[in-house]
Design a protein around this motif. Structure first.
Motif, PDB file in Angstrom:
ATOM      1  N   UNK A  19      47.230  52.527  47.570  1.00 35.25           N
ATOM      2  CA  UNK A  19      46.362  54.035  46.675  1.00 35.25           C
ATOM      3  C   UNK A  19      44.622  54.749  46.760  1.00 35.25           C
ATOM      4  N   UNK A  20      44.892  53.515  45.627  1.00 33.27           N
ATOM      5  CA  UNK A  20      43.635  53.642  45.117  1.00 33.27           C
ATOM      6  C   UNK A  20      43.086  52.579  45.936  1.00 33.27           C
ATOM      7  N   UNK A  21      42.649  51.546  46.534  1.00 37.05           N
ATOM      8  CA  UNK A  21      42.001  51.273  47.738  1.00 37.05           C
ATOM      9  C   UNK A  21      41.631  52.029  48.333  1.00 37.05           C
ATOM     10  N   UNK A  22      42.585  52.815  49.005  1.00 35.43           N
ATOM     11  CA  UNK A  22      42.107  53.981  50.400  1.00 35.43           C
ATOM     12  C   UNK A  22      40.849  55.065  49.881  1.00 35.43           C
ATOM     13  N   UNK A  23      40.856  55.603  48.317  1.00 34.52           N
ATOM     14  CA  UNK A  23      40.913  56.481  47.411  1.00 34.52           C
ATOM     15  C   UNK A  23      38.854  55.600  47.883  1.00 34.52           C
ATOM     16  N   UNK A  24      39.497  54.367  47.469  1.00 32.84           N
ATOM     17  CA  UNK A  24      37.525  54.078  47.238  1.00 32.84           C
ATOM     18  C   UNK A  24      36.638  53.316  48.875  1.00 32.84           C
ATOM     19  N   UNK A  25      37.853  52.828  49.231  1.00 36.20           N
ATOM     20  CA  UNK A  25      37.181  52.629  50.561  1.00 36.20           C
ATOM     21  C   UNK A  25      36.695  54.108  51.583  1.00 36.20           C
ATOM     22  N   UNK A  26      37.220  54.790  51.022  1.00 38.92           N
ATOM     23  CA  UNK A  26      37.177  56.233  51.938  1.00 38.92           C
ATOM     24  C   UNK A  26      35.387  56.524  51.116  1.00 38.92           C
ATOM     25  N   UNK A  27      35.099  56.628  49.841  1.00 37.76           N
ATOM     26  CA  UNK A  27      34.552  56.854  48.866  1.00 37.76           C
ATOM     27  C   UNK A  27      32.865  55.966  49.978  1.00 37.76           C
ATOM     28  N   UNK A  28      32.911  54.599  50.134  1.00 32.67           N
ATOM     29  CA  UNK A  28      32.596  53.438  49.948  1.00 32.67           C
ATOM     30  C   UNK A  28      33.147  52.410  51.265  1.00 32.67           C
ATOM     31  N   UNK A  29      33.213  52.420  52.109  1.00 31.65           N
ATOM     32  CA  UNK A  29      32.889  52.018  53.178  1.00 31.65           C
ATOM     33  C   UNK A  29      33.000  50.251  53.355  1.00 31.65           C
ATOM     34  N   UNK A  30      31.822  49.732  52.879  1.00 36.61           N
ATOM     35  CA  UNK A  30      31.961  49.492  52.959  1.00 36.61           C
ATOM     36  C   UNK A  30      32.044  48.220  51.251  1.00 36.61           C
ATOM     37  N   UNK A  31      32.186  48.456  50.489  1.00 35.97           N
ATOM     38  CA  UNK A  31      32.575  48.551  49.392  1.00 35.97           C
ATOM     39  C   UNK A  31      33.914  46.638  49.827  1.00 35.97           C
ATOM     40  N   UNK A  32      33.824  45.920  48.799  1.00 32.61           N
ATOM     41  CA  UNK A  32      34.424  44.862  49.467  1.00 32.61           C
ATOM     42  C   UNK A  32      36.110  44.670  48.708  1.00 32.61           C
ATOM     43  N   UNK A  33      37.017  44.992  49.806  1.00 28.08           N
ATOM     44  CA  UNK A  33      38.470  44.941  49.298  1.00 28.08           C
ATOM     45  C   UNK A  33      39.142  44.424  47.988  1.00 28.08           C
ATOM     46  N   UNK A  34      39.318  42.369  48.346  1.00 24.98           N
ATOM     47  CA  UNK A  34      39.595  42.347  47.827  1.00 24.98           C
ATOM     48  C   UNK A  34      38.766  41.511  46.876  1.00 24.98           C
TER      49      UNK A  34
END
Ligand code: PLP
Length: 479
Positions: A162-177
């Motif tokens: 859930x947290x990853x989805x939220x963070x990527x929504x705000x910054x789609x280019x962020x490095x998920x790993x």
């Protein structure tokens, strides 16, 4: 084995179990054996030829039974209870007997639907907010997991997703790993080992925050930890509150932890494995004050609600948090399409396969009724209070902390070494079984009411054994 033999053997097994329980007081709670007793004596290979069921039961009585620790003995006071009842055994027998799987609705519709029904019934009995129930308008619902350990891990993995989805929504280019390496989980230093293990299994740093002098994790402490970690570029992700710690049955204040989590959008999971069961009684619901802040809540029905292992009841406010995290599709696993909200439970748990565990919950809820469960809880608590009176009447002992639920912690005034020796001597005598914990850095013995058969007289038997061993170690009580 054919159906005729199954009828005969099945009846013999039921008789054997009923006899076992009718005579449970005739056995020492702990076995008198050395490690390897069975491994050394058993044949090296499985039998080539089938054996008669009579022989198998005889072998069970002669070789397996002597190696049991009798968890349902009235002199078993260790850990926390493991649930058991004839009503639950009937449910387990039906579950094993019909041998179906319930990973999708069509795999066995009753398996899914009875779980929805019983989890709604139980959620209401515990007084959980509506949002957790499948019968509410929202996306909440309950599932039976195998253990509280699994529930904590499922919550952690869902929180991470859930947290990853939220963070990527705000910054789609962020490095998920990279983001995932920054996630932090929090709980108290009083948490059960399974909570710490969830961090290991789920690859999330887990901080065991210092509890207060009453073993509670306070809101201020959590807030400070969040601030420290954020200042270092870390991301608070998951909090596990303990309602009824394993050591002393302390309750973290959900009403303090909840607002702190809400402010930071952090998932709050409640591990109420043992004490949560007491919420079937209105007078104990205060222990979950603030539960409305939680994202997930778990109670081990297989601990204190008369259902045999394994049956851990987990509720979530938003089942899509689990589905989003765990949904993996295959052509042979068709999801249910229905106007009625029917879950495909495989998306709510770690394994694919799932037993018809709700059957034993259903037989217990029906055969005991809410009143039966309440009187079981109240009876255990009043037996614990009787034990407290006996210990307090002996000037050599101290009871601390203030007992709660079915747990009483006590120690000898003469020091930790003697208290430890007392427990070792009692374990060696094998008549009562208890384990230790620490409270305010002191060694204390935990005495838990575990068996459904325990009576006031049984408590007195246990106490007399404890007092007898204490007499051998320190001067007999003058009282
Ligand atoms: N949480 C608490 C507070 C416990 O006391 C226990 C076990 O005693 C657990 C979790 C672990 O339960 P399970 O064996 O169902 O994983």
């Amino acid at each position: 084995m054919d159906s005729k033999q199954f009828r005969e053997c099945g009846k013999a097994v039921i008789d054997m179990l009923a006899d076992y329980y009718d005579n449970i007081r005739n056995r020492n709670v702990l076995p008198s054996l050395d490690p390897g007793y069975l491994i050394k004596s058993a044949p090296e290979n499985a039998p080539e030829q089938p054996e008669e069921w009579e022989n198998v039961l005889k072998d069970f009585s002669e070789t397996v039974m002597p190696g049991l620790t009798h968890w349902q003995s009235p002199q078993f006071h260790a850990y926390y209870p493991t649930g058991g009842s004839y009503a639950s055994t009937v449910g387990s027998l039906l579950c094993d007997g019909i041998a179906v799987m319930g990973f999708t609705w069509i795999a066995s519709p009753a398996c899914t639907e009875l779980e929805v029904i019983t989890m709604n019934w139980l959620g209401k009995l515990l007084g959980l907010p509506e949002e957790f129930l499948n019968c509410s308008a929202g996306p909440g619902g309950g599932i039976i997991q195998g253990s509280a350990s699994e529930a904590t891990l499922v919550g952690l993995l869902a929180a991470k997703d859930k947290m990853i989805r939220r963070l990527l929504e705000n910054d789609p280019d962020a490095d998920e790993d990279l983001l995932k390496t920054k996630f932090v989980a929090y709980t108290s230093d009083q948490c059960n080992s399974s909570v710490e293990k969830a961090g290991v299994l789920g690859s999330m740093k887990m901080r065991l925050l210092k509890s207060d002098s009453n073993c509670k994790l306070r809101g201020e402490t959590l807030k400070k930890a969040f601030e420290e970690d954020k200042a270092q570029g870390l991301i608070p992700c998951y909090v596990i509150a303990n309602v009824g710690t394993t050591g002393t049955c302390a309750y973290d204040p959900l009403y303090e932890l909840g607002p702190v989590c809400k402010e930071e959008n952090v998932w709050l999971h409640v591990d109420a494995a043992y004490a949560g069961a007491a919420c079937v009684c209105l007078e104990y619901r205060h222990i979950i004050k603030g539960v409305e802040f939680a994202d997930s809540f778990d109670v081990n029905v297989h601990k204190w609600l008369l259902v045999n292992f394994d049956c851990s009841a987990m509720w979530v406010k938003d089942s899509y948090d689990l589905i989003n995290a765990f949904d993996v599709q295959r052509i042979y696993l068709d999801d249910v399409k229905s106007e009625v909200r029917v879950p495909d439970y495989r998306h709510w748990q770690m394994p694919l396969g799932r037993r018809f565990r709700s059957l034993k919950l259903w037989t217990v809820l029906k055969m005991y009724g809410a009143e039966g469960l309440r009187s079981h809880i109240r009876n255990h608590i009043s037996l614990a209070q009787h034990f407290v009176k006996l210990v307090r009447a002996d000037e050599r002992f101290v009871v601390e902390p203030e007992p709660t639920m079915g747990l009483v912690c006590f120690r000898l005034k003469n020091g930790d070494k003697l208290t430890k020796q007392l427990l070792e001597n009692l374990t060696a005598a094998k008549e009562v079984f208890m384990v230790a914990c620490t409270y305010r850095s002191r060694y204390v013995i935990r005495f838990v009411i575990c068996s459904r058969f325990t009576t006031k007289e049984d408590i007195e038997v246990s106490w007399n054994i404890i007092a007898r061993e204490a007499n051998r170690l320190v001067c007999p009580s003058v009282i």
